[in-house]
Design a protein around this motif. Sequence first.
Motif, PDB file in Angstrom:
ATOM      1  N   VAL A 169      -0.623   5.448  -2.784  1.00 55.78           N
ATOM      2  CA  VAL A 169      -1.799   4.919  -3.470  1.00 55.78           C
ATOM      3  C   VAL A 169      -1.343   3.822  -4.426  1.00 55.78           C
ATOM      4  O   VAL A 169      -0.531   4.065  -5.328  1.00 55.78           O
ATOM      5  N   SER A 170      -1.854   2.611  -4.225  1.00 59.76           N
ATOM      6  CA  SER A 170      -1.482   1.475  -5.071  1.00 59.76           C
ATOM      7  C   SER A 170      -2.543   1.176  -6.125  1.00 59.76           C
ATOM      8  O   SER A 170      -2.269   0.460  -7.094  1.00 59.76           O
ATOM      9  N   ALA A 171      -3.754   1.681  -5.939  1.00 57.80           N
ATOM     10  CA  ALA A 171      -4.800   1.544  -6.950  1.00 57.80           C
ATOM     11  C   ALA A 171      -4.521   2.507  -8.101  1.00 57.80           C
ATOM     12  O   ALA A 171      -3.686   3.407  -8.002  1.00 57.80           O
ATOM     13  N   ARG A 172      -5.242   2.325  -9.207  1.00 58.73           N
ATOM     14  CA  ARG A 172      -5.073   3.258 -10.329  1.00 58.73           C
ATOM     15  C   ARG A 172      -5.362   4.687  -9.887  1.00 58.73           C
ATOM     16  O   ARG A 172      -4.636   5.624 -10.258  1.00 58.73           O
ATOM     17  N   HIS A 215      -2.611   6.969  -8.711  1.00 60.95           N
ATOM     18  CA  HIS A 215      -1.627   5.953  -8.367  1.00 60.95           C
ATOM     19  C   HIS A 215      -0.276   6.634  -8.123  1.00 60.95           C
ATOM     20  O   HIS A 215       0.146   7.494  -8.885  1.00 60.95           O
ATOM     21  N   GLY A 216       0.378   6.242  -7.025  1.00 61.14           N
ATOM     22  CA  GLY A 216       1.684   6.806  -6.700  1.00 61.14           C
ATOM     23  C   GLY A 216       1.650   7.985  -5.760  1.00 61.14           C
ATOM     24  O   GLY A 216       2.700   8.368  -5.231  1.00 61.14           O
ATOM     25  N   ALA A 217       0.472   8.594  -5.555  1.00 57.92           N
ATOM     26  CA  ALA A 217       0.380   9.688  -4.588  1.00 57.92           C
ATOM     27  C   ALA A 217       0.744   9.176  -3.201  1.00 57.92           C
ATOM     28  O   ALA A 217       0.509   8.009  -2.867  1.00 57.92           O
ATOM     29  N   ARG A 218       1.302  10.055  -2.385  1.00 57.46           N
ATOM     30  CA  ARG A 218       1.777   9.674  -1.050  1.00 57.46           C
ATOM     31  C   ARG A 218       1.012  10.449   0.011  1.00 57.46           C
ATOM     32  O   ARG A 218       0.770  11.656  -0.142  1.00 57.46           O
TER      33      ARG A 218
END
Length: 249
Positions: free
Chosen positions: A69-72, A92-95
Amino acid sequence: MTATRLIDWPLVDLRRAPEGARDRQLLMGEAVQLVGIKGAWAEVSALRDGYPGYIPEAALTSGTVTHRVSARATHAYSAADFKSPERVSLSHGARLDVLSEQGRFAETPQGYVPRAHLVPLDQRETDPVSVAEILIGTPYLWGGNSAFGIDCSGLVQAGCLACGLPCPGDSGDQEGALGETLPEGAALRRGDLLFWRGHVAWVADPDTLIHANVHHMAVTYEPVQDAISRIAAQGDGPVTARKRLKGLT
């Protein structure tokens, strides 16, 4: 027992002992090494930085991930339709593992996620400060690592990891591991780091910091000199290091 597992919950506290205090957090799809099981708790270490701790065994799964996830933040919906009920909120950062694409949406095991909010895992950012800026206004949370709550070292780690740079989880370790020390009086530039005892901040421009801090209880911008004076006045001492990251294009 050592095996690689993935986080199956949107967010989970990494605790220093079963039922213990939170040290850090892990996001959906992040990888951990499973060390052992103690009742309902799994002893793990995070692959991103080696951080050890305990999480509920129920938070673990197996599988693969292809995108982050690249969005907030984003939602996983029950159908490829923005009017359908959302199943889960993701930071953000979740895969996630993208199984297929359906119009504007990516199908994942968690549901349908807007494609505009995802990038392939191997797509790297080039400006860690721009990642921190996505999280402006995020509430401060001790040990937090997500768009729902984050602390100073979590904000630094989020920027580094998005750029493909290894980064410890705690500010003290980050001070020792990240970048090169700048000479006293050297001009600051975007992407530099300022460290204090127990705190770290990104330099957004030569006169401005961006950091997650207790004073504002949020991720905020703050003038460099105001932050230096305020932190000294509250008894936390002077800047202990000024660092410049390597490996950025």
